[in-house]
Design a protein around this motif. Structure first.
Motif, short mmCIF file in Angstrom:
data_model
loop_
_atom_site.label_atom_id
_atom_site.label_comp_id
_atom_site.label_asym_id
_atom_site.label_seq_id
_atom_site.Cartn_x
_atom_site.Cartn_y
_atom_site.Cartn_z
N UNK A 184 3.92 5.57 2.34
CA UNK A 184 3.79 4.44 1.41
C UNK A 184 3.44 3.21 2.24
N UNK A 185 2.63 2.35 1.65
CA UNK A 185 2.25 1.17 2.41
C UNK A 185 1.43 0.19 1.61
N UNK A 186 1.01 -0.87 2.30
CA UNK A 186 0.20 -1.92 1.70
C UNK A 186 -0.96 -2.22 2.63
N UNK A 187 -2.11 -2.48 2.01
CA UNK A 187 -3.33 -2.77 2.77
C UNK A 187 -3.92 -4.07 2.24
N UNK A 188 -4.36 -4.91 3.16
CA UNK A 188 -5.07 -6.13 2.81
C UNK A 188 -6.48 -6.05 3.38
N UNK A 189 -7.47 -6.14 2.50
CA UNK A 189 -8.87 -6.12 2.94
C UNK A 189 -9.45 -7.51 2.72
N UNK A 190 -9.96 -8.10 3.78
CA UNK A 190 -10.52 -9.44 3.73
C UNK A 190 -11.83 -9.44 4.50
N UNK A 191 -12.92 -9.39 3.79
CA UNK A 191 -14.22 -9.28 4.45
C UNK A 191 -14.31 -7.95 5.17
N UNK A 192 -14.62 -7.98 6.45
CA UNK A 192 -14.71 -6.76 7.25
C UNK A 192 -13.40 -6.44 7.95
N UNK A 193 -12.35 -7.16 7.58
CA UNK A 193 -11.03 -6.91 8.17
C UNK A 193 -10.20 -6.05 7.22
N UNK A 194 -9.67 -4.95 7.74
CA UNK A 194 -8.80 -4.06 6.97
C UNK A 194 -7.45 -4.03 7.67
N UNK A 195 -6.43 -4.55 6.99
CA UNK A 195 -5.12 -4.69 7.61
C UNK A 195 -4.09 -3.88 6.83
N UNK A 196 -3.62 -2.79 7.47
CA UNK A 196 -2.51 -2.02 6.94
C UNK A 196 -1.24 -2.77 7.32
N UNK A 197 -0.80 -3.63 6.41
CA UNK A 197 0.30 -4.55 6.76
C UNK A 197 1.62 -3.82 6.92
N UNK A 198 1.78 -2.74 6.22
CA UNK A 198 3.02 -1.98 6.37
C UNK A 198 2.81 -0.58 5.85
N UNK A 199 3.34 0.38 6.61
CA UNK A 199 3.33 1.76 6.15
C UNK A 199 4.58 2.45 6.66
N UNK A 200 5.26 3.15 5.80
CA UNK A 200 6.41 3.95 6.19
C UNK A 200 6.15 5.38 5.78
N UNK A 201 6.61 6.30 6.63
CA UNK A 201 6.36 7.70 6.35
C UNK A 201 7.33 8.56 7.14
N UNK A 202 7.67 9.70 6.59
CA UNK A 202 8.40 10.69 7.36
C UNK A 202 7.45 11.38 8.31
N UNK A 203 7.91 11.57 9.56
CA UNK A 203 7.06 12.21 10.57
C UNK A 203 7.95 13.06 11.48
#
Length: 866
Positions: free
Chosen positions: A599-618
């Motif tokens: 689960x997570x959040x992504x911010x796309x701004x122009x050519x910038x792709x920022x996965x601001x937070x992601x949590x996952x079982x690994x």
């Protein structure tokens, strides 16, 4: 008596000879100019201005005038007609009585008549009449054509009628002044000239058309002439066209005094059917009222009379049925005013027809047209895929000149040939099959035919279709447009596994940007993306999800095509969040990594792709990731990332990446790293890691070290594989090389401290380690010889090489670490080491002889203990 008889006979013979000679002379040489002048004068007395080229006496026909020219007035400057032969019915008893000639009738037999049509060109076109036969009775008050037949412009004419002349006392005795030709007569000439030019474009196959005309009127006012005409013709066609009319018949009447013309009936027949027209023209109204009914090949018939390439775009398999009535404004027609020059209202019905490669099953509509205004009502268009309805109204000059209502229940692809390139590309993304159902309904209005300025509202309801090859069960949406702005509200796209819904999607056609709110997707991530952005779907295909995620999206999306974007950055500003209950597989470092419920959040701004937070079982633990791809368009792919790993079983990692299950333990780590994704040597960062409750020395890098430790202390059984209660380190990454100064690992018996570097590029290692017992007394005893428990590692992570090393040559471990391990100042240890061991046997220093076998070192150890 006999002499008298002979003299009488001779006189008769001479008389007869004279008469024959006189007849031959009169026939060949004609009468003198004075005779012709006398006849011309007789005509002039009755108001006719003629010039006779030759006057002869026919043996059986009487007096003949040849090459007779008719003029407009006494000036004889404007020629009206030329007639080659006219038989003059005169009273011969008065011919020799002072040349008194009384003309009663004019007879014409197989004569030729020529009338000039264009006065501005002396050698211009003339109306030529051949085979002219008939009788004209001329009095001072009436000219009567008893019967006249002729051939003109490929037409057979039969004419009869009478013209009333004004009384003689009203005819001016003095020649009139020269003036322009009367407008009415000039107009008639021009109309006749246009008719002849049109007739030249046709071929009459079987026989010439026949026209019968009966007229009467006042010669003093030619505009008052009234006439009736009947026309019949067999097959004819326009030159260079295949379409042919089988027959044409009609009855017409012109009333000059009221300036009104009527078409009582005009019927045109072809091999498909017939078209009938009735109408009336009035000069007072200046319009032609008409009614028409047709089931003939109307498109071909109109195309024969009116050349328009657009007519060839429509092919009717059966002629359409048309019923219409209205009027034509001749003034508007002459002025070339835009639109239809008049008004018409009617009905149109057509069965199967084709246009631009598309075949339709039928077309029905009512219509009304007035100038540029028109109205289509209850239009129904049938196709094998469904039906479409339309009401359309166009009133130029109004603020909202165009208004429409429509319902479409057929495959929209049938309209593809009628769109421009941009519209065709949009339609190409959609695919409908026999199982599909389409319902589009809308209404709108606009000020012009520029659809980009219209305001529209409607609904979309689609079932069982494909979008960019991706199948959907249904789609619903409310649509509204205003100029270049489009709104889609309540959007729902349903697939077997889930749906895509959106509260609002706003599209600006000029900037090609989408502003979306409340978008939630529960469909397959790759398939859902492929429906709108195949390139994005290709990138997302690397993530293999066991269950469709729930994705939420809002913001601004750049909808321009790649060729439109070129080298610019896309104008995206989007926030995305995602969750999934299943697992996600991702190929990482050559292995398939499984992430649980990411689960997570992504911010796309122009050519910038920022996965601001992601949590996952690994690997049974937890992974947290912040990944900032700063410019996805850059070939360097610069990035920055923060990674947190907690509670990850070490054996799960080594099982995947080291094919071993000997290593156990729990891993905790956090680090930051930045650089260019395509160049490991550009990586920079820092972090820390810790391992607990694991088999430390089963790690690939530390495995060989465990053997050396065991040989150095045989009394400590399985020393190299003791469980590491604690193992931790901090590190820094510079230019792709990981550096650490504080590796610390504790087993039940030993303490291991290390430092060095590992290259992330080629996996090469350069490490040093000091191993000592955890018991204080033992550590103190071993301190003088602790160099026997100091080691250096070279090679690679996969194939490390550990070797003993003199403590005096440890340069990577900080002095404080060595002091802590041995409880002796590091400088003292190094002096002891150099004093005990001295230079190597070959003159090299201790560091240079570190590759020697252990026995000499054990020997030194024995001498010291003695």
């Amino acid at each position: 008596m006999r002499i008298f008889r002979q003299l009488f006979l001779i006189s008769c013979l001479l008389g007869m000879g004279f008469i024959v000679w006189a007849g031959i002379y009169a026939r060949k040489e004609g009468f003198t100019r004075s005779w012709r002048g006398a006849i011309e004068g007789e005509f002039a007395k009755r108001g006719y201005h003629v010039e006779i080229g030759k006057l002869t006496l026919g043996a059986f026909r009487g007096l003949v005038a040849e090459d007779v020219l008719f003029f407009q007035d006494a000036t004889r400057k404007q020629e009206i007609a030329v007639l080659d032969d006219v038989f003059l019915d005169v009273d011969l008893s008065k011919v020799f009585d002072k040349k008194q000639i009384s003309i009663n009738t004019l007879d014409v037999q197989d004569a030729k008549l020529s009338l000039p049509l264009d006065r501005s060109k002396p050698g211009g076109r003339r109306l030529r009449v051949e085979g002219l036969s008939g009788r004209v009775v001329i009095t001072e008050s009436v000219i009567e054509i008893v019967k006249a037949e002729a051939t003109m412009a490929g037409l057979d004419l039969a004419v009869k009628g009478s013209l009333v002349r004004p009384p003689r006392d009203r005819i001016e005795e003095t020649p009139p002044e020269e003036e322009d030709e009367p407008d009415v007569l000039a107009e008639r000439r021009q109309q006749l000239l246009r008719v002849l030019r049109e007739l030249d474009k046709f071929d009459f196959a079987d026989e010439r058309p026949r026209i019968e005309v009966e007229f009467r009127g006042d010669l003093d006012d030619i505009s008052t002439i009234s006439a009736k005409a009947k026309i019949e013709t067999r097959a004819f066609r326009r030159k260079e066209q295949a379409y042919a009319v089988e027959s044409l018949s009609g009855r017409m009447e012109f009333k000059g005094r009221s300036n009104r013309a009527e078409i009582e009936e005009l019927v045109v027949r072809d091999e498909e059917g017939e078209a009938s027209i009735a109408g009336a023209w009035s000069k007072e109204t200046g319009r032609f009222d008409f009614a028409i009914e047709s089931n003939a090949d109307l498109s071909s018939l109109v195309g024969m009379l009116w050349q328009d390439k657009r007519m060839g775009e429509i092919v009717f398999f059966r002629p359409p049925e048309v019923a219409a009535s209205g009027h034509l404004s001749l003034a508007a027609l002459a002025e070339g005013a835009p639109g239809f020059p008049g008004e018409v209202i009617g009905e149109f019905h057509a069965e199967r027809f084709g246009t631009r490669g598309t075949v339709f099953a039928g077309l029905d509509f009512g219509f009304s047209v007035s100038g540029e205004r028109f109205y289509l009502r209850n239009l129904r268009l049938d196709h094998k895929t469904g039906v479409a309805f339309l009401n359309l109204k166009y009133e130029p000059g109004q603020e909202k000149a165009i208004r429409y209502q429509t319902e479409i229940k057929l495959d929209p692809m049938v309209f593809r040939p009628f769109f421009q390139e941009r519209g065709r590309k949009f339609l190409d993304a959609w695919n409908f099959s026999e199982a599909s159902t389409v319902y589009l309904a809308g209404m709108g209005e606009g000020g012009s035919w520029d659809t980009g300025t219209w305001q529209n509202k409607g609904v979309i309801d689609l079932r069982h279709f494909r979008l960019n090859g991706v199948p959907f069960l249904e789609m619903e949406a409310e649509v509204e447009t205003d100029g270049s702005l489009q709104w889609f509200r309540g959007v729902s796209l349903v697939r077997d596994e889930g749906e895509i819904v959106a509260e609002t999607a706003k599209h600006d056609l000029e900037t090609r940007q989408w502003e979306v709110e409340g978008v939630v997707s529960t469909v397959d991530l790759v398939e859902g993306s492929r429906a709108f952005n195949p390139k994005l779907a290709e990138s997302l295909s690397r993530y293999r999800l066991s269950k469709p995620p729930t994705v939420r999206l809002s913001g601004v999306l750049d909808g321009r095509r790649d060729e439109e974007v070129a080298n610019e950055a896309r104008r995206n500003a989007v926030d995305i969040s995602f969750t999934t209950e299943g697992s996600t597989e991702y190929d990482f470092l050559g292995k398939t990594l499984s992430l649980k419920a990411p689960a997570g959040k992504v911010r796309i701004d122009g050519s910038r792709v920022h996965l601001t937070s992601m949590t996952s079982g690994a690997f049974g633990g937890m992974l947290e990731l912040d990944y900032d791809s700063r410019d996805v368009r850059s070939p360097d792919k610069p990035f920055a990332a923060t990674v947190r790993i907690g509670g990850v079983p070490l054996e799960a990692v080594t099982r995947l990446y080291g094919d071993t299950e000997e290593v156990t333990g729990q891993v905790e780590t956090v680090f930051d790293v930045s650089g260019n994704a395509g160049d490991v040597s550009s990586f920079n960062g820092r972090g820390s890691a810790a391992i607990s409750n694991g088999q430390l020395f089963a790690l690939p890098v530390l495995g060989p070290l465990s053997k050396l430790v065991a040989r150095a202390n045989p009394a400590q059984e399985n020393a190299g594989h003791s469980v590491a209660r604690e193992a931790r380190a901090t590190f820094a990454i510079a230019n792709g090389v990981l550096h650490t100064e504080d590796i610390e690992a504790l087993t039940d018996s030993f303490s291991v401290r290390g430092a060095g570097s590992v290259s992330l590029d080629d996996s090469s290692v350069d490490l040093e380690a000091v191993v000592n017992t955890r018991d204080g007394l033992t550590r103190a005893i071993l301190t003088p010889v602790s160099e026997l428990l100091t080691y250096a590692c070279s090679g690679t992570v996969q194939e490390p090489v550990w070797k003993p090393k003199h403590i005096s040559n440890l340069g990577k471990l900080p002095a404080r670490v060595i002091s802590e391990m041995t409880s002796v100042p590091v400088e003292g240890l190094r002096m002891i080491g150099q004093g005990l061991f001295g230079p190597g046997r070959d003159g090299r220093g201790p560091d240079e002889n570190e590759a020697e076998e252990d026995p000499p070192r054990r020997g030194l150890f024995q001498r010291r203990t003695n």
